[in-house]
Design an enzyme around this catalytic site. Structure first.
Site, PDB file in Angstrom:
ATOM      1  N   ARG A 222       0.851  -1.190   0.000  1.00 32.85           N
ATOM      2  CA  ARG A 222       0.000   0.000   0.000  1.00 32.85           C
ATOM      3  C   ARG A 222       0.887   1.240   0.000  1.00 32.85           C
ATOM      4  O   ARG A 222       1.977   1.238   0.587  1.00 32.85           O
ATOM      5  CB  ARG A 222      -0.918   0.038   1.231  1.00 32.85           C
ATOM      6  N   HIS A 270      -1.792   0.162  -9.831  1.00 33.89           N
ATOM      7  CA  HIS A 270      -2.361  -0.766  -8.847  1.00 33.89           C
ATOM      8  C   HIS A 270      -2.893  -2.039  -9.539  1.00 33.89           C
ATOM      9  O   HIS A 270      -4.092  -2.359  -9.457  1.00 33.89           O
ATOM     10  CB  HIS A 270      -3.477  -0.078  -8.046  1.00 33.89           C
TER      11      HIS A 270
HETATM   12  P1  NAP Z   1      -1.293 -11.059   5.154  1.00 40.61           P
HETATM   13  O1  NAP Z   1      -1.397 -12.507   4.855  1.00 40.61           O
HETATM   14  O2  NAP Z   1      -2.177 -10.469   6.200  1.00 40.61           O
HETATM   15  O3  NAP Z   1       0.220 -10.751   5.541  1.00 40.61           O
HETATM   16  C1  NAP Z   1       0.652  -9.524   6.043  1.00 40.61           C
HETATM   17  C2  NAP Z   1       2.112  -9.647   6.436  1.00 40.61           C
HETATM   18  O4  NAP Z   1       2.585  -8.359   6.830  1.00 40.61           O
HETATM   19  C3  NAP Z   1       2.320 -10.595   7.625  1.00 40.61           C
HETATM   20  O5  NAP Z   1       3.510 -11.354   7.453  1.00 40.61           O
HETATM   21  C4  NAP Z   1       2.490  -9.629   8.797  1.00 40.61           C
HETATM   22  O6  NAP Z   1       3.285 -10.103   9.863  1.00 40.61           O
HETATM   23  C5  NAP Z   1       3.207  -8.493   8.103  1.00 40.61           C
HETATM   24  N1  NAP Z   1       3.058  -7.262   8.865  1.00 40.61           N
HETATM   25  C6  NAP Z   1       1.931  -6.558   9.116  1.00 40.61           C
HETATM   26  N2  NAP Z   1       2.201  -5.492   9.897  1.00 40.61           N
HETATM   27  C7  NAP Z   1       3.532  -5.538  10.148  1.00 40.61           C
HETATM   28  C8  NAP Z   1       4.417  -4.727  10.896  1.00 40.61           C
HETATM   29  N3  NAP Z   1       3.988  -3.635  11.548  1.00 40.61           N
HETATM   30  N4  NAP Z   1       5.729  -5.077  10.947  1.00 40.61           N
HETATM   31  C9  NAP Z   1       6.175  -6.184  10.306  1.00 40.61           C
HETATM   32  N5  NAP Z   1       5.384  -7.005   9.576  1.00 40.61           N
HETATM   33  C10 NAP Z   1       4.075  -6.674   9.488  1.00 40.61           C
HETATM   34  O7  NAP Z   1      -1.524 -10.195   3.839  1.00 40.61           O
HETATM   35  P2  NAP Z   1      -1.358 -10.643   2.306  1.00 40.61           P
HETATM   36  O8  NAP Z   1      -2.528 -11.417   1.878  1.00 40.61           O
HETATM   37  O9  NAP Z   1       0.000 -11.204   2.122  1.00 40.61           O
HETATM   38  O10 NAP Z   1      -1.469  -9.206   1.602  1.00 40.61           O
HETATM   39  C11 NAP Z   1      -0.590  -8.163   1.977  1.00 40.61           C
HETATM   40  C12 NAP Z   1      -1.039  -6.856   1.395  1.00 40.61           C
HETATM   41  O11 NAP Z   1      -0.805  -6.830  -0.014  1.00 40.61           O
HETATM   42  C13 NAP Z   1      -2.524  -6.522   1.495  1.00 40.61           C
HETATM   43  O12 NAP Z   1      -2.847  -6.061   2.791  1.00 40.61           O
HETATM   44  C14 NAP Z   1      -2.685  -5.449   0.445  1.00 40.61           C
HETATM   45  O13 NAP Z   1      -2.449  -4.187   1.015  1.00 40.61           O
HETATM   46  C15 NAP Z   1      -1.567  -5.760  -0.564  1.00 40.61           C
HETATM   47  N6  NAP Z   1      -2.067  -6.182  -1.883  1.00 40.61           N
HETATM   48  C16 NAP Z   1      -1.749  -5.439  -2.977  1.00 40.61           C
HETATM   49  C17 NAP Z   1      -2.179  -5.840  -4.226  1.00 40.61           C
HETATM   50  C18 NAP Z   1      -1.812  -5.064  -5.463  1.00 40.61           C
HETATM   51  O14 NAP Z   1      -2.320  -5.373  -6.541  1.00 40.61           O
HETATM   52  N7  NAP Z   1      -0.944  -4.080  -5.362  1.00 40.61           N
HETATM   53  C19 NAP Z   1      -2.936  -7.006  -4.366  1.00 40.61           C
HETATM   54  C20 NAP Z   1      -3.233  -7.747  -3.228  1.00 40.61           C
HETATM   55  C21 NAP Z   1      -2.783  -7.328  -1.985  1.00 40.61           C
HETATM   56  P3  NAP Z   1       2.862 -11.387  10.729  1.00 40.61           P
HETATM   57  O15 NAP Z   1       3.112 -12.578   9.809  1.00 40.61           O
HETATM   58  O16 NAP Z   1       3.801 -11.351  11.860  1.00 40.61           O
HETATM   59  O17 NAP Z   1       1.411 -11.203  11.072  1.00 40.61           O
HETATM   60  C1  GLV Z   2      -5.591  -5.155  -3.857  1.00 37.44           C
HETATM   61  O1  GLV Z   2      -4.918  -4.197  -3.705  1.00 37.44           O
HETATM   62  C2  GLV Z   2      -6.000  -6.018  -2.802  1.00 37.44           C
HETATM   63  O2  GLV Z   2      -5.797  -5.652  -1.636  1.00 37.44           O
HETATM   64  O3  GLV Z   2      -6.531  -7.105  -3.086  1.00 37.44           O
END
Ligand code: NAP
Ligand code: GLV
Length: 307
Positions: A222, A270
């Protein structure tokens, strides 16, 4: 009743949901319905006050992984469960995106592009994968897949999370105290962190300056992660060589923003990982069944944690 808000792909989602949940009554925005009958909503970027009318709402399924915009709203009561997508076809896309940026930098496509514009034929020194240290910020559903794939390709990969993790072939570190030294040992920084109070401007002037000179940054989590002015300052000092950005503090990125025209910045709108409707609906249907039978669901959001 389940109510769907996805104006751009309404018919497709309606069809998939009805097929996966034949016993459910499913209606789509802006169809007029008895709002009291709605217990479940499937939505992405619904308008302000969208949820206020659903007095018997129990569960919201988001059609994306990041829930920051849902948690900022004041029309979702505390008792309503929010369930997000976990992977659902996004991890592979996110890995491709990270790999593209990594190769662009490691194989010096940025330098060759600029040489081509000036008709310069000048081979650059070779840099091997084993000499390109990659750090992944965020080891969740998406980050783990990126980390493991890149490690499998021979890159030395480190990953950073809040809690301790153990991932084969990936050096895992956690917590704020470990971030500074990790950044100092990074050639390519890839962030896939959620937007939370803790990650807001985490990459500020102090942290960005810890990256070695000529490092690269890729942000697909983000835009709130980055202090954009601090990043511009570092770019203008030629401290960083290449930056690939998919997400921004303000989207769409305003036309006057200096990132658009900066020679070291590559921008995508994005699109790093799109939601795949078939996979999303399969996950939602499985979670609806799990909820009905008292089994654990996948992707329940912890509102206090913010992701
Ligand atoms: P997730 O499974 O919730 O994983 C989040 C990770 O971030 C976890 O490893 C968490 O640590 C870590 N984290 C959160 N806060 C932290 C902090 N303060 N310090 C250190 N580590 C921290 O999420 P995900 O499914 O992988 O998705 C991640 C993000 O990708 C989404 O929230 C979204 O914003 C973004 N995204 C972007 C797109 C795009 O097209 N650009 C698409 C999809 C998603 P822990 O393991 O210790 O909990
Ligand atoms: C896209 O940014 C998502 O969070 O799925």
């Amino acid at each position: 009743m389940l109510y769907l808000y996805s104006p751009e792909q309404q018919d497709h989602y309606h069809h998939l949901l009805q097929e996966a949940l034949p016993d459910w009554s499913i209606a789509c925005w802006p169809q007029e319905i008895n709002a009291e009958a709605v217990t479940h909503v499937v939505a992405w970027k619904p308008p302000v006050n969208f949820f206020s009318r659903f007095s018997n709402l129990q569960v919201i399924f988001t059609l994306g992984a990041g829930v920051d915009k849902f948690l900022q709203r004041d029309d979702i009561p505390e008792h309503v469960t929010i369930i997000r997508l976990t992977d659902a076809g996004m991890a592979q896309q996110m890995t491709e995106y990270a790999l593209y940026g990594l190769l662009h930098f490691q194989r010096k496509m940025d330098i060759y592009r600029s040489q081509q514009q000036n008709t310069v034929w000048q081979p650059q020194p070779t840099r091997l994968a084993k000499d390109t240290r990659v750090t992944i910020l965020g080891l969740g559903h998406l980050g783990v897949h990126v980390a493991q794939t890149l490690a499998g390709l021979g890159y030395p990969v480190s990953g950073w999370s809040r809690h301790p993790r153990n991932i084969e072939h990936v050096r895992c570190v956690h917590g704020c105290d470990a971030l500074g030294s990790l950044l100092q040992e990074t050639d390519v920084l890839f962030s896939i962190l959620p937007s939370t109070d803790e990650t807001q401007h985490l990459l500020d002037a102090k942290h960005l300056a810890l990256l070695p000179k000529d490092a690269a940054l890729i942000n697909a989590g983000r835009g709130t992660l980055l202090d954009e002015d601090a990043l511009l300052n570092l770019l203008n000092q030629q401290h960083l060589r290449f930056v690939l950005l998919d997400v921004f503090a303000s989207e769409p990125l305003p036309a006057a923003h200096p990132f658009w025209r900066h020679p070291a910045v590559m921008i995508t709108p994005h699109v790093a990982a799109d939601t795949i409707p078939e996979e999303a609906v399969a996950q939602i249907a499985a979670n609806i069944q799990a909820l009905a039978s008292g089994h654990p669901v996948q992707g329940q959001v912890d509102r206090q944690r913010g992701y």
